[in-house]
Motif scaffolding. Structure first.
Motif, PDB file in Angstrom:
ATOM      1  N   ARG A 138       0.828  -1.207   0.000  1.00 10.57           N
ATOM      2  CA  ARG A 138       0.000   0.000   0.000  1.00 10.57           C
ATOM      3  C   ARG A 138       0.864   1.260   0.000  1.00 10.57           C
TER       4      ARG A 138
ATOM      5  N   GLU B  59     -12.936  -1.216  -1.454  1.00  9.95           N
ATOM      6  CA  GLU B  59     -11.801  -0.665  -2.189  1.00  9.95           C
ATOM      7  C   GLU B  59     -11.527  -1.493  -3.446  1.00  9.95           C
TER       8      GLU B  59
ATOM      9  N   GLN C 224     -13.808  -0.707  -6.309  1.00  9.08           N
ATOM     10  CA  GLN C 224     -13.429   0.561  -6.938  1.00  9.08           C
ATOM     11  C   GLN C 224     -12.191   0.392  -7.813  1.00  9.08           C
TER      12      GLN C 224
ATOM     13  N   VAL D 185      -6.604  -4.978   0.233  1.00  7.40           N
ATOM     14  CA  VAL D 185      -7.616  -3.917   0.212  1.00  7.40           C
ATOM     15  C   VAL D 185      -8.939  -4.525   0.640  1.00  7.40           C
TER      16      VAL D 185
END
Length: 523
Positions: free
Chosen positions: A388, A425, A428, A421
């Motif tokens: 991340r 998330e 998306q 995630v």
């Protein structure tokens, strides 16, 4: 040609106890005698995928007397894996010369139009299913000792003499598999395409289930770990042949590299030999496959036996991370992920590590190995934080990979499947990558399976169903009765080998709709 990650001087270590347990699970193959359903003509109506048109009933086979230059193509109705026997005779004057003919086998109609003499790919032309025969005395029974994977068989008479013709009295295939379709039920759906996809998935899985879970019965006929993982998942939902999975897991642990790494694949004959090709993602999947097996069977003895091997794969890969907790990219074939040419695999491989660390952590927890469970939990957390921090691009909201920060589908999919995630998330991210449609897409059913599963993990069931119909349904529209090793809808004739004549059209990793439908859509 890809750069294969191999060690030609490797030392192999054998665990005889594990191989003995694998032998105890060896299946007795089921046999079915299958006859041709018709005589067909292959019509090249489409540049990519010709079709077979029936011209006569197989009942009239004996009426076709074949002279020099004649061809006869038989359709066996659907994809077969087995051993072929031909009963041959002659008509006309006494046989004054050998019958000289060629047999050509094809999994799909397209193979029957391809010319082997034009092949110039990087893997052996020995995989092309063609045989030449001289038969001195007719009538005779010609039993072919080699096993073939095919639907179509063409008999091409190269010469007889002017005085007599060759007659094919009968052709039969002794088809073999560890399972029968009678052992499972079809997926119930009112959607005809979904019914077809499930039927073809089951046939694909059945024909790859031999003495082990083969990657493909035409080529390579080996036990590959990445294929095994997906085949096993489909098997748990369908045929439920747990012993065959158990056998394969013990085989992988039964012979390893001297550092304990499991190979990407095993040769089964003439004896068990671990290949000198190693793929980090496949090695890691040993632990994930072991956990899947335990969850399906609750076989704690096997879990305990093989847990050390699962732990060792993660330890080996752990050494490949840098000071930022990012997996260091290798060259060429260091990991598989997909056949997409030029694919940067760093981010996807990081995702695979996170995913497998969590799976193997569950093994340690089940077995009460608190120290190992805590270690793996920490590993997954640190690698997730690194992904991340360094791989999630702030501008695009997508994961990037490698020094060039390549954008591809595989990175997004594996970060989602790893749990790096949340589902929200992930949804998306999938929306974004689909909108961007990066150049580095997905060409194998293996990668497309993981894309569909990522959609499902994010709750996109309708979107996943539509994609299955688009992708696997696309193969069916091209005449598939088993699913293929590679299918790129934008380039259906694509091959990673330099020519599609050596592509496998019944391939293990493409059978997963049977799993996805039952796991995510069963009522």
């Amino acid at each position: 040609m890809p750069e294969i990650s191999s060690d030609l001087n490797m030392v192999r270590v054998t665990n005889e106890a594990f191989l003995k347990k694998a032998d105890a699970c060896a299946p007795k193959l089921k046999e079915t005698m299958v006859y041709p359903t018709g005589i067909v003509e292959i019509q090249d109506t489409c540049a990519d995928y010709p079709i077979a048109v029936q011209t006569d009933s197989a009942d009239n086979l004996r009426k076709h007397a074949l002279k020099k230059g004649d061809k006869l193509c038989l359709d066996f109705g659907d994809h077969q894996v087995g051993y072929v026997t031909l009963k041959l005779s002659s008509v006309g004057s006494p046989q004054d010369a050998p019958a000289f003919f060629k047999l050509k086998f094809g999994e799909i109609a397209k193979e029957m139009t391809e010319k082997s003499e034009e092949y110039d790919g990087w893997i052996s032309r020995g995989w092309i299913q063609e045989e030449y025969f001289h038969v001195d005395t007719l009538p005779t029974v010609l039993e072919l000792s080699r096993r073939y994977a095919f639907r179509y068989l063409e008999i091409d008479v190269l010469d007889t003499s002017m005085k007599w013709q060759l007659v094919v009295d009968e052709v039969v295939c002794r088809s073999v598999s560890a399972v029968s379709t009678e052992e499972t039920k079809s997926f119930s759906s009112e959607d005809q395409m979904i019914q077809k996809i499930d039927k073809v998935s089951l046939r694909t899985l059945q024909n790859c289930m031999q003495s082990v879970f083969e990657d493909g019965p035409k080529r390579d006929r080996r036990l590959w770990l990445g294929d095994l993982r997906l085949q096993a998942l489909a098997n748990y939902e369908t045929f439920k042949n747990y012993d065959l999975v158990k056998r394969c897991l013990y085989l992988f642990a039964g012979q390893t590299k001297d550092n304990g790494q499991v190979g990407a694949c095993l040769f089964i004959e003439p004896q068990i030999i671990v290949d000198d090709t190693f793929l980090l993602d496949y090695s890691m999947f040993f632990g994930a496959s072991l956990l899947d097996y335990y969850e399906a069977t609750k076989d704690e003895e096997t879990l305990r036996d093989l847990s050390a091997c699962a732990y060792r794969q993660m330890e080996i890969v752990k050494e490949q991370f840098d000071e930022k907790n990012l997996l260091v990219s290798g060259e060429g074939f260091w990991g598989f992920i997909d056949w997409t040419e030029g694919l940067d695999k760093q981010a996807a491989m990081q995702g695979v590590y996170i995913y497998c660390a969590k799976q193997v952590q569950k093994i340690a927890k089940i077995l009460g190995d608190t120290k190992k469970a805590e270690e793996l939990e920490t590993e997954a957390k640190e690698k997730t934080e690194a992904a991340r921090a360094y791989l999630l691009d702030a501008e695009t909201g997508l994961f990037v990979s490698g020094k060039e920060r390549q954008l591809n589908y595989a990175s997004q999919v594996w970060m989602i499947l790893s749990g790096a995630v949340s589902a929200e998330e992930g949804g998306q991210i999938l929306d974004r990558v689909i909108a961007v449609n990066p150049e580095k897409g997905m060409v194998s059913p293996y990668m497309n399976h993981h894309f569909v599963e990522a959609l499902l993990v994010c709750g996109r069931k309708e979107q996943a169903m539509d994609f299955m119909k688009y992708y696997w349904g696309g193969m069916i529209e091209h005449g598939a009765d088993t699913f293929w090793e590679l299918y790129n809808p934008q380039n259906p004739a694509e091959s990673p080998y330099g020519s599609s004549i050596v592509n496998s059209y019944c391939h293990a990793w493409s059978c997963t709709p049977a799993y996805l439908l039952r796991k995510y859509y069963a009522e």
